[in-house]
Design an enzyme around this catalytic site. Structure first.
Site, PDB file in Angstrom:
ATOM      1  N   SER A 150       0.995  -7.511  -0.471  1.00 50.42           N
ATOM      2  CA  SER A 150       1.611  -8.480   0.440  1.00 50.42           C
ATOM      3  C   SER A 150       0.693  -9.639   0.801  1.00 50.42           C
ATOM      4  O   SER A 150       1.171 -10.674   1.268  1.00 50.42           O
ATOM      5  CB  SER A 150       2.114  -7.793   1.716  1.00 50.42           C
ATOM      6  N   THR A 167       0.815  -1.209   0.000  1.00 52.43           N
ATOM      7  CA  THR A 167       0.000   0.000   0.000  1.00 52.43           C
ATOM      8  C   THR A 167       0.848   1.257   0.000  1.00 52.43           C
ATOM      9  O   THR A 167       0.466   2.267  -0.583  1.00 52.43           O
ATOM     10  CB  THR A 167      -0.950  -0.007   1.211  1.00 52.43           C
ATOM     11  N   THR A 215       1.076  -4.226   4.491  1.00 52.79           N
ATOM     12  CA  THR A 215       0.755  -4.439   5.903  1.00 52.79           C
ATOM     13  C   THR A 215       0.193  -5.822   6.203  1.00 52.79           C
ATOM     14  O   THR A 215       0.364  -6.337   7.311  1.00 52.79           O
ATOM     15  CB  THR A 215      -0.268  -3.398   6.398  1.00 52.79           C
ATOM     16  N   ASP A 216      -0.466  -6.457   5.221  1.00 52.97           N
ATOM     17  CA  ASP A 216      -1.239  -7.662   5.519  1.00 52.97           C
ATOM     18  C   ASP A 216      -0.391  -8.803   6.051  1.00 52.97           C
ATOM     19  O   ASP A 216      -0.816  -9.546   6.947  1.00 52.97           O
ATOM     20  CB  ASP A 216      -2.009  -8.119   4.280  1.00 52.97           C
TER      21      ASP A 216
END
Length: 320
Positions: free
Chosen positions: A65, A21, A98-99
């Protein structure tokens, strides 16, 4: 402040871009965008570099991710090892989605040698958002990489750090706790290791806590062992465990209820898995706390890691 450049020199921070992101565009808010659109070098535009330092950018991947693979991890680990072996590179910063950031952080903690800071950063809003958080996070990550406290943490075995929303987390404790807030990461129930305030780090304690430094395994060719996480829940059925074993799963992480308890219907299936030579780790599905074994309980299958990080550790164990 010194401008970023592409020439390796003393006190260099190597920046490795993985997409995510932080490099996303296409939305003024936090949804409806495409991750991994902006090159790592371009993310540095307008961001101050710590005085006396240079930044060398390398674009390794441009991915969301959530879709990261073992092959991406292998490529990232190899790129990190190459940079860390350069005596002029003092620290690494990795831009990442971030995931699965907490998983990548733990993987790198397990496979990279201790000694130089490796700082992952990210964003919850794309670069095109009206209030993008990526630039501040990247600025803070660079400040962390250049900080003497981060170097001390690395020497004490806490090489891999995560910087987001003004906080510095360790790879062991960090997890994504919120789906969309910019302060999505936590080290709960512990506090962050440090806070970034106007480009300066304030560490939670004067001296870093030394952790066990794993012996980094050699990274073999793909494919790596197939390890799955299964979560115990109401109405769990043994057929799921049996199907995984029949399909050739090479390790199981069981995220149990409460204190790592497992549905009664799964117990015979897990015994069949053990008999088939499938290693098992047991932890808790609860967001906080860890399994506390009973005095007469065999604790060899219990791990203090959360399920997703336990999967990585078991996968690496199966490699040896």
């Amino acid at each position: 402040m010194q401008n970023a450049n592409t020439d390796i020199q003393t006190n260099t921070i190597a920046l490795i871009g993985m997409g995510g992101t932080i490099a996303g565009t296409g939305s003024l808010g936090g949804v409806g965008y495409q991750a991994g659109q902006i090159a790592a070098h371009d993310l540095l535009g307008g961001i101050p570099v710590p005085t006396g330092w240079a930044v060398h950018a390398q674009q390794l991947r441009q991915i969301d991710s959530k879709d990261i693979t073992d092959g991406d991890w292998l490529a990232l680990a190899q790129a990190c090892l190459a940079r860390l072996s350069d005596p002029q590179v003092a620290a690494l910063v990795i831009t990442h989605g971030t995931d699965t950031l907490e998983e990548t952080a733990w993987f790198l903690h397990c496979v990279l040698p201790a000694g130089k800071p490796v700082v992952l950063t990210c964003a919850m809003r794309p670069a095109s958002a009206l209030s993008a958080d990526g630039p501040a996070n990247l600025r803070d990550a660079l400040a962390c990489a250049a900080d003497a406290g981060a170097a001390a943490q690395a020497r004490a075995g806490q090489s891999v750090l995560v910087v987001a929303a003004g906080e510095v987390h360790g790879a062991w404790a960090v997890r994504k706790a919120h789906a969309y807030r910019v302060n999505a990461f936590t080290s709960a129930p512990a506090a962050p290791l440090a806070w970034v305030e106007e480009g300066r780090l304030r560490w939670a304690q004067a001296a870093p806590v030394a952790r066990a430094v794993p012996t980094p395994p050699a990274l073999p060719a793909l494919p790596w062992p197939w390890v799955e996480v299964v979560t115990s829940h109401a109405g769990a059925r043994a057929q799921g465990i049996d199907a995984l074993v029949a399909a050739g799963v090479q390790g199981l992480v069981v995220a149990g209820t409460g204190n790592g308890t497992i549905h009664a219907a799964w117990l015979p299936a897990l015994e069949r898995a053990r008999a088939a030579g499938v290693p098992i780790l047991r932890c808790t599905r609860c967001a906080e706390g860890q399994v506390v074994p009973a005095p007469d309980e065999d604790a060899t299958e219990i791990t203090t890691l959360p399920p997703l990080k336990a999967r990585i550790s078991l996968m690496l164990r199966c490699l040896t």
